[in-house]
Design an enzyme around this catalytic site. Structure first.
Site, PDB file in Angstrom:
ATOM      1  N   PRO A   9       2.551   7.609   6.484  1.00 18.22           N
ATOM      2  CA  PRO A   9       2.821   7.704   7.926  1.00 18.22           C
ATOM      3  C   PRO A   9       3.103   9.117   8.429  1.00 18.22           C
ATOM      4  O   PRO A   9       3.559   9.271   9.564  1.00 18.22           O
ATOM      5  CB  PRO A   9       4.048   6.811   8.085  1.00 18.22           C
ATOM      6  CG  PRO A   9       4.787   6.974   6.786  1.00 18.22           C
ATOM      7  CD  PRO A   9       3.730   7.130   5.730  1.00 18.22           C
ATOM      8  N   GLY A  10       2.857  10.125   7.623  1.00 16.14           N
ATOM      9  CA  GLY A  10       2.913  11.488   8.149  1.00 16.14           C
ATOM     10  C   GLY A  10       4.156  12.294   7.799  1.00 16.14           C
ATOM     11  O   GLY A  10       4.377  13.354   8.380  1.00 16.14           O
ATOM     12  N   LYS A  68       4.887  14.022   5.032  1.00 13.14           N
ATOM     13  CA  LYS A  68       4.563  15.346   4.484  1.00 13.14           C
ATOM     14  C   LYS A  68       3.692  16.143   5.452  1.00 13.14           C
ATOM     15  O   LYS A  68       3.878  17.350   5.591  1.00 13.14           O
ATOM     16  CB  LYS A  68       3.912  15.213   3.110  1.00 13.14           C
ATOM     17  CG  LYS A  68       4.880  14.606   2.105  1.00 13.14           C
ATOM     18  CD  LYS A  68       4.434  14.695   0.695  1.00 13.14           C
ATOM     19  CE  LYS A  68       5.406  13.978  -0.224  1.00 13.14           C
ATOM     20  NZ  LYS A  68       5.360  12.496  -0.096  1.00 13.14           N
ATOM     21  N   ASP A  84      -6.326   9.424   6.086  1.00 12.84           N
ATOM     22  CA  ASP A  84      -5.799   8.171   5.527  1.00 12.84           C
ATOM     23  C   ASP A  84      -6.842   7.096   5.776  1.00 12.84           C
ATOM     24  O   ASP A  84      -7.540   7.121   6.783  1.00 12.84           O
ATOM     25  CB  ASP A  84      -4.464   7.785   6.156  1.00 12.84           C
ATOM     26  CG  ASP A  84      -3.666   6.868   5.229  1.00 12.84           C
ATOM     27  OD1 ASP A  84      -2.720   7.340   4.574  1.00 12.84           O
ATOM     28  OD2 ASP A  84      -4.008   5.669   5.146  1.00 12.84           O
ATOM     29  N   ASP A 116     -11.885   7.086   3.687  1.00 21.78           N
ATOM     30  CA  ASP A 116     -11.518   6.988   2.277  1.00 21.78           C
ATOM     31  C   ASP A 116     -11.590   8.384   1.662  1.00 21.78           C
ATOM     32  O   ASP A 116     -12.662   8.977   1.569  1.00 21.78           O
ATOM     33  CB  ASP A 116     -12.493   6.031   1.571  1.00 21.78           C
ATOM     34  CG  ASP A 116     -12.037   5.700   0.165  1.00 21.78           C
ATOM     35  OD1 ASP A 116     -11.440   6.582  -0.493  1.00 21.78           O
ATOM     36  OD2 ASP A 116     -12.253   4.554  -0.275  1.00 21.78           O
ATOM     37  N   ASP A 142      -1.083  12.729  -2.326  1.00 20.52           N
ATOM     38  CA  ASP A 142       0.132  11.901  -2.419  1.00 20.52           C
ATOM     39  C   ASP A 142      -0.336  10.442  -2.368  1.00 20.52           C
ATOM     40  O   ASP A 142      -0.123   9.744  -1.379  1.00 20.52           O
ATOM     41  CB  ASP A 142       1.049  12.250  -1.225  1.00 20.52           C
ATOM     42  CG  ASP A 142       2.402  11.572  -1.293  1.00 20.52           C
ATOM     43  OD1 ASP A 142       2.929  11.405  -2.400  1.00 20.52           O
ATOM     44  OD2 ASP A 142       2.949  11.214  -0.229  1.00 20.52           O
ATOM     45  N   TYR A 195      -7.522   5.025  -9.697  1.00 19.91           N
ATOM     46  CA  TYR A 195      -7.681   5.341  -8.279  1.00 19.91           C
ATOM     47  C   TYR A 195      -7.147   6.746  -7.988  1.00 19.91           C
ATOM     48  O   TYR A 195      -7.774   7.548  -7.294  1.00 19.91           O
ATOM     49  CB  TYR A 195      -6.880   4.287  -7.502  1.00 19.91           C
ATOM     50  CG  TYR A 195      -7.205   4.159  -6.038  1.00 19.91           C
ATOM     51  CD1 TYR A 195      -8.392   3.578  -5.630  1.00 19.91           C
ATOM     52  CD2 TYR A 195      -6.302   4.578  -5.071  1.00 19.91           C
ATOM     53  CE1 TYR A 195      -8.665   3.423  -4.270  1.00 19.91           C
ATOM     54  CE2 TYR A 195      -6.561   4.430  -3.722  1.00 19.91           C
ATOM     55  CZ  TYR A 195      -7.752   3.850  -3.322  1.00 19.91           C
ATOM     56  OH  TYR A 195      -8.015   3.704  -1.987  1.00 19.91           O
ATOM     57  N   CYS A 253       5.845   8.739  -6.233  1.00 18.04           N
ATOM     58  CA  CYS A 253       7.247   8.299  -6.307  1.00 18.04           C
ATOM     59  C   CYS A 253       7.365   7.276  -7.432  1.00 18.04           C
ATOM     60  O   CYS A 253       7.963   6.233  -7.269  1.00 18.04           O
ATOM     61  CB  CYS A 253       7.718   7.735  -4.971  1.00 18.04           C
ATOM     62  SG  CYS A 253       6.672   6.439  -4.306  1.00 18.04           S
TER      63      CYS A 253
HETATM   64  N1  SAH Z   1       1.992  11.268   2.268  1.00 16.95           N
HETATM   65  C1  SAH Z   1       2.583  10.177   3.026  1.00 16.95           C
HETATM   66  C2  SAH Z   1       2.766   8.913   2.178  1.00 16.95           C
HETATM   67  C3  SAH Z   1       1.484   8.444   1.542  1.00 16.95           C
HETATM   68  S1  SAH Z   1       1.562   6.800   0.894  1.00 16.95           S
HETATM   69  C4  SAH Z   1       3.904  10.656   3.623  1.00 16.95           C
HETATM   70  O1  SAH Z   1       4.496  11.610   3.106  1.00 16.95           O
HETATM   71  O2  SAH Z   1       4.341  10.085   4.610  1.00 16.95           O
HETATM   72  C5  SAH Z   1      -0.093   6.631   0.392  1.00 16.95           C
HETATM   73  C6  SAH Z   1      -1.077   6.518   1.526  1.00 16.95           C
HETATM   74  O3  SAH Z   1      -2.384   6.568   0.957  1.00 16.95           O
HETATM   75  C7  SAH Z   1      -1.026   5.230   2.327  1.00 16.95           C
HETATM   76  O4  SAH Z   1      -0.798   5.512   3.679  1.00 16.95           O
HETATM   77  C8  SAH Z   1      -2.425   4.614   2.140  1.00 16.95           C
HETATM   78  O5  SAH Z   1      -2.931   4.012   3.316  1.00 16.95           O
HETATM   79  C9  SAH Z   1      -3.250   5.813   1.784  1.00 16.95           C
HETATM   80  N2  SAH Z   1      -4.491   5.561   1.016  1.00 16.95           N
HETATM   81  C10 SAH Z   1      -4.723   4.647   0.068  1.00 16.95           C
HETATM   82  N3  SAH Z   1      -5.974   4.774  -0.438  1.00 16.95           N
HETATM   83  C11 SAH Z   1      -6.536   5.811   0.221  1.00 16.95           C
HETATM   84  C12 SAH Z   1      -7.815   6.426   0.161  1.00 16.95           C
HETATM   85  N4  SAH Z   1      -8.748   6.024  -0.698  1.00 16.95           N
HETATM   86  N5  SAH Z   1      -8.063   7.454   1.003  1.00 16.95           N
HETATM   87  C13 SAH Z   1      -7.111   7.874   1.885  1.00 16.95           C
HETATM   88  N6  SAH Z   1      -5.909   7.321   1.981  1.00 16.95           N
HETATM   89  C14 SAH Z   1      -5.604   6.305   1.156  1.00 16.95           C
END
Ligand code: SAH
Length: 410
Positions: free
Chosen positions: A225-226, A228, A246, A273, A292, A319, A342
């Site tokens: 959700p943003g 970082k 995302d 993606d 992340d 993945y 995490c």
């Molecule tokens: N960096 C964010 C937290 C990320 S959590 C922060 O600090 O707020 C992981 C995120 O990866 C999720 O929002 C999920 O929707 C996204 N995600 C999962 N697979 C993905 C992909 N293949 N490409 C882009 N985003 C992806």
């Protein structure tokens, strides 16, 4: 495939002890075995720490709109106990209080895992998190229990059973007592105005390690959700350019809300993606890339129970490798890739970095100024100690976390 990091030494626990720990603390045997392979005799202590919240609740001050002094002054005026981190100036924290004993009530209702883990820290219970509230009456005093019947909080019902089932939204129980207590800031003026963003300390350290500079091009591959992304923007003082990617549409809206609320202006958002952005956006290149990715989140505290299996962890690791591989293609020569999770499993951390070093022209480098964790697990590969791990039994103010910094050398 992962046999090579198994440490066969007498410090590892016996299978019977692993089974016993899994049963007592409500973790899958797969998880306990993985933790044991890394931490041996520390396993039980670490799992006990995981079940408690961090001893400090960290918040990032958004320096695009305010500063730590102003926020601390405002929160103190509301009677909130708040402190400044001694090195990271945008990091402030509230001490977690508890554990407290809960008063007894006659009525019990059951909340799901996610809701229980919030209620245990003092959040209210919302209708979607209720699993069972048979016979619940409005204004009744109730104990909220998790799926295993452990009490996490007590409060006053704001809805009847019928309302909960029919509406499936709104506050079901206003929590008056909880095992731990952290002041809720999500409804505060400071949050609404975008002065603060609740964020764990290791998460803040991750953006500090990426070290974005005002004129640079940055790509955040899993941005919603943003947390970082907005931290990176504030470190860049809204200069330079961030591309935040995302793949989840609902989460992209949350990301956009965060960026607007926090006054971020140097970020372009792409719903895509991240594994294929090198192919679908061939001109996209960056000085620094943040990866992340989704992970098993084993480090997130408090953890009431966790039954993740080896298969699930292995598929997450595959993945994560795919996303990191793409990161290595979009980072410029001499550029930086920071990888963070995490979680505590070697499969999702050191093994992913090992893969990147062997297959993606990336080299693990030192994190220097911001090394507060423990070194990575060396037996996975020699240089793994350059990465850092936050381990809840040692770093009790933090969640479990992993950060690796890499440079594209070729
Ligand atoms: N960096 C964010 C937290 C990320 S959590 C922060 O600090 O707020 C992981 C995120 O990866 C999720 O929002 C999920 O929707 C996204 N995600 C999962 N697979 C993905 C992909 N293949 N490409 C882009 N985003 C992806």
């Amino acid at each position: 495939m992962l046999i090579h990091f198994q440490r066969k030494c007498d410090k590892n626990l016996k299978q019977s002890k692993i089974d016993e720990i899994a049963e007592i603390y409500k973790f899958s045997k797969d998880i306990v075995e993985k933790i044991d392979r890394i931490y041996g005799e520390r396993t039980e202590r670490l799992l006990i720490a995981l079940k408690k919240p961090n001893s400090k609740y960290f918040i990032r001050v958004n320096t695009l709109k305010s500063d730590s002094e102003e926020v601390i002054r405002n929160l103190m005026q509301k009677g909130i106990e708040v402190y400044r981190h001694d090195v990271i100036e945008e990091a402030i924290f509230l001490p977690t209080k508890g554990p407290f004993e809960l008063p007894k009530t006659e009525m019990k209702i059951t909340a799901d895992k996610y809701a229980s883990e919030s209620v245990i820290q003092g959040s209210n219970l919302y209708a979607p998190g209720v699993i069972n509230c048979h016979g619940l009456r409005k204004n009744q005093r109730v104990t909220i229990v998790d799926e295993f019947g452990e009490a996490v909080g007590v409060g006053i019902a704001q809805m009847s059973e019928n309302d909960v089932l029919a509406l499936r939204r709104g506050m079901a129980v206003e929590v008056t007592d909880s095992v731990y207590r952290i002041p809720t800031l999500r409804e505060s003026r400071e949050f609404e105005l975008g002065y603060i963003y609740p964020q764990s300390l290791p998460a803040m350290i991750t953006s500090r390690i990426l070290d974005p500079r005002p004129g640079e091009d940055i790509i955040d591959m899993c941005a919603a959700p943003g947390g970082k992304t907005s931290h990176l923007a504030q470190l860049m003082e809204n200069n330079g350019q961030i591309v935040a990617v995302d793949k989840n549409k609902t989460k992209i809206h949350k990301l956009l809300n965060t960026l607007i609320r926090l006054g971020v202006k140097n970020t372009q958002v792409i719903c895509h993606d991240a594994r294929y952005i090198d192919i679908d956006f061939p001109t996209l290149k960056a000085n620094k890339v943040l990866v992340d990715p989704p992970c098993s989140s084993l480090g997130v505290r408090p953890k009431l129970f966790d039954y993740t299996s080896t298969e699930e962890i292995n598929s997450l690791a595959e993945y994560q490798k795919q996303i990191l591989k793409t990161a290595s293609k979009i980072v410029k020569l001499g550029g930086i890739v920071v990888y963070s999770t995490c979680t505590l499993t070697v499969e999702e951390n050191e093994e992913v970095i090992k893969y990147a070093i062997e297959n993606c022209n990336l080299e693990l480098i030192e994190e220097r100024k911001f090394f507060y964790g423990s070194p990575g697990i060396q037996r996975t590969f020699n240089k793994a100690t350059l990465a850092q791990r936050f381990e809840p039994d040692v770093h009790e103010d933090c969640q479990g976390y992993f950060i690796a910094k890499m440079e594209r050398k070729r």
